[in-house]
Design an enzyme around this catalytic site. Structure first.
Site, short mmCIF file in Angstrom:
data_model
loop_
_atom_site.label_atom_id
_atom_site.label_comp_id
_atom_site.label_asym_id
_atom_site.label_seq_id
_atom_site.Cartn_x
_atom_site.Cartn_y
_atom_site.Cartn_z
N SER A 182 -21.87 65.28 -2.93
CA SER A 182 -21.38 66.63 -3.04
C SER A 182 -21.86 67.37 -4.29
O SER A 182 -21.81 68.58 -4.33
CB SER A 182 -19.85 66.63 -3.04
OG SER A 182 -19.34 66.00 -4.20
N LYS A 237 -20.42 71.01 -12.65
CA LYS A 237 -20.00 71.08 -11.25
C LYS A 237 -18.70 71.87 -11.15
O LYS A 237 -17.80 71.68 -11.97
CB LYS A 237 -19.82 69.67 -10.69
CG LYS A 237 -19.50 69.59 -9.21
CD LYS A 237 -19.36 68.13 -8.76
CE LYS A 237 -19.08 68.00 -7.27
NZ LYS A 237 -18.91 66.60 -6.87
N SER A 291 -21.34 60.81 -4.67
CA SER A 291 -21.63 62.24 -4.85
C SER A 291 -22.46 62.59 -6.08
O SER A 291 -22.86 63.74 -6.23
CB SER A 291 -20.32 63.03 -4.89
OG SER A 291 -19.84 63.24 -3.59
#
Lengths: 492, 99
Positions: free
Chosen positions: A159, A84, A183
């Site tokens: 997210s 990420k 997330s």
């Protein structure tokens, strides 16, 4: 393609590691296969923000060379992992999907990156996210909206949507995300993969670009529980550079995950099955509870009396911490600086006004407001008091049960664009996941069914702090009884 | 928690947060943040008398490490991401009024 590798490879970490160990597959071949999958599918899915092919292939060559020399190659040797874009990797971009950091290249590795390198993993690329990890749909990215591999008109969740979608579309077998209010678990559920938030303090946050420091944790995505166990084992452990990282030995999750738990007591919270829960999600989770009962588990009603306050407490606390953490983006040491401004303070304000997106601005303002003179007591301290009540609720509930089972999200993946103008509705998507972050406990989401529209449903399991081993074993008990698809049809 | 959020209050908060907002942003955020404040006001109904605030899930205090010298970032690496430098320092606009 080798016969031992099932359809949809590169997908299942265990199969890939076995093929690598037997010499039937090289890391270079595997990495090329991942890069080819990205070429074939990421134009549609848009999970990656940056892929450094040369660096990935070089790491793969090194893993192959180490193995050829007969040296101990590390527990993830040669296996590609996507990261990420909020986790620092020296020399690679780390944009947090923000204009603010569009040119930022960190000068150091996050602790988890150091651990992955030591484990022999191939760092494949950087995945899309909501800007600074604020959001539940990946639409708050300044660069692109990632699409759900199961249905390109829908969100992968957020997210960490890019990391979830990359695994679901079989572009990479493993990835890392971060989870501040759900997330990792919510996108795992939307994309039909396994995603896990460890106990607060189990994984070092050194090099994780901060959103809300008392809630943030890094965790794994994989196509199965074993993959998550292996990746979690590789990244866990004490790090003196993060003062909240705990001194504890890391259990051998990869050796114990497949051992069923005798006499498992599953806590079920009645309010989790109330208003607002999608009917297909509800029936998939109920069916999963039946599977557990069939395995000898008992269902126990437990109460979380302050559950309905989680979202409100979270958005105050997370926004307060965000307003403080994001104060560092001043256009001086790194990040965007405006072209024209009038003096120093205007340089700060103009740079920040230009480079932050709407959701980041909203949370900075909510936090600034809640921390400002006259409001601090009523908002911030109140939310922290409620936070303790929420933590105590979980502690009491776990006296009567071993894990708590619920949906991971009240709905399956929603349509892109459908909630983007309604921040509050978006916040309420995190209703089942946020409590774990406030209390600091671990949680996992794993596939437990499909809706009538062929979208994955995620089952969430929560356990007491530092009971990751229990969580993985309980999740695996269900997984081995069922056969939900490991990847989306586009990657199969 | 029954604050009426006005555009003036939003502008004041934006100033405190060092965020320059366009007029349409002030208008949009006023409505959206009002909605969020209305939602979080439900916390008023929670009885939290005599409950200590929980700022952190682990409640650690005084986590210390050995005070040992170790190499830090080189000057070059520390300056590499800065929007403006002179090769030695971060450059910022004048802070004192030269007029």
């Amino acid at each position: 393609m080798k016969s031992e590798l099932s359809g949809g490879w590169p997908a299942v970490a265990r199969d890939l590691l076995a093929a690598l160990a037997r010499g039937e597959l090289s890391s270079v071949e595997l990495t090329e296969r991942c890069l080819a999958a990205i070429d074939a599918r990421d134009g549609d899915v848009r999970a990656f923000l940056h892929v450094d092919r040369e660096s990935a292939l070089l790491q793969a060559q090194q893993a192959d060379a180490l193995r050829a020399r007969g040296e101990s190659p590390g527990p993830l040797a040669g296996v590609p992992v996507a990261i990420k874009d909020v986790i620092c990797e020296a020399g690679q971009p780390a944009t947090c999907a923000s204009r603010m950091l569009s040119n930022f290249r960190p000068p150091y590795d996050a602790h988890v990156i150091t651990k992955l390198k030591a484990a022999g993993a191939v760092l494949l690329g950087r995945t899309n996210m909501d800007e600074f990890a604020m959001g539940s749909s990946c639409e708050n990215s300044a660069f692109q909206a990632t699409r759900n591999p199961w249905d390109l008109t829908r969100t992968p969740g957020g997210s960490s949507g890019g990391s979830a979608a990359a695994v679901a579309a079989a572009m990479v077998p493993l990835s890392l995300g971060s989870d501040t209010g759900g997330s990792i678990r919510q996108p795992a559920s939307f994309c039909g993969v396994v995603g896990m938030k460890p106990t607060y303090g189990a994984v070092s946050r050194y090099g994780l670009i901060a959103y809300a420091s008392s809630l943030d944790q890094i965790g794994p995505f994989a196509t199965d529980v074993e993959g998550a166990a292996r990746l979690l084992e590789a990244i866990s452990g004490h790090d003196p550079r993060d003062s909240t990282s705990v001194r504890r030995d890391v259990p051998a999750y990869s050796r114990t995950f497949d051992q069923p738990l005798e006499g498992l007591r599953i806590g079920v919270v009645r309010e989790h099955f109330g208003e607002g829960l999608d009917a297909d999600v509800a029936s998939a989770v109920q069916a999963a509870l039946k599977v557990y009962e069939g395995l000898g588990a008992t269902l126990v009603d437990v109460a979380l009396p302050h559950q309905q306050s989680c979202v409100a407490a979270y958005y105050i606390i997370a926004s307060c911490e965000a307003s403080s953490n994001l104060a560092r983006y001043d256009g001086v040491h790194y990040g965007h600086r405006a072209e024209s401004f009038d003096g120093l303070v205007d340089m700060y304000s103009t740079s920040r006004g230009e480079a932050f997106g709407d959701e980041v601005k909203r949370r900075i303002m909510l936090g600034t407001f809640a921390l400002s003179s006259g409001y601090y007591e009523a908002y911030y301290l109140k939310a922290l008091r409620v936070r303790r009540l929420i933590q105590q609720d979980y502690q009491r509930a776990f006296e009567a049960c071993d894990v708590i089972v619920s949906p991971a999200s009240p709905t399956p993946a929603f349509a892109l664009g459908s909630l983007i103008d309604d921040p509050l509705a978006m916040y309420l998507m995190d209703i089942y996941t946020i409590g774990a972050n406030l209390a600091g406990i671990p949680g996992i989401s794993l596939p437990c069914g499909m809706t009538s529209a062929a979208l994955p449903v995620g089952l969430q399991l929560l356990a007491p702090a530092f009971e990751e081993e229990r969580l993985l074993r309980a999740a695996r008990m269900y997984e081995r009884e069922t056969n939900w698809p490991r990847v989306a049809p586009c990657g199969a | 928690m029954s604050e009426r959020l006005t555009p003036q209050l939003v502008e004041r908060v934006a100033r405190l947060a060092r965020l320059k907002l366009a007029p349409d942003e002030v208008e949009r955020f006023t409505g959206q943040l009002q909605q969020v404040l209305k939602y979080v006001a439900q916390l008023d109904a929670v009885d939290s008398r005599d409950v200590e605030p929980l700022a952190h899930p682990l409640e650690l205090t005084n986590v210390l490490r050995a005070d040992e010298p170790a190499p830090g970032l080189s000057r070059e690496a520390a300056l590499a991401n800065a929007p403006r430098t002179d090769g030695r320092y971060f450059l910022v606009p004048p802070i004192l009024d030269e007029k």
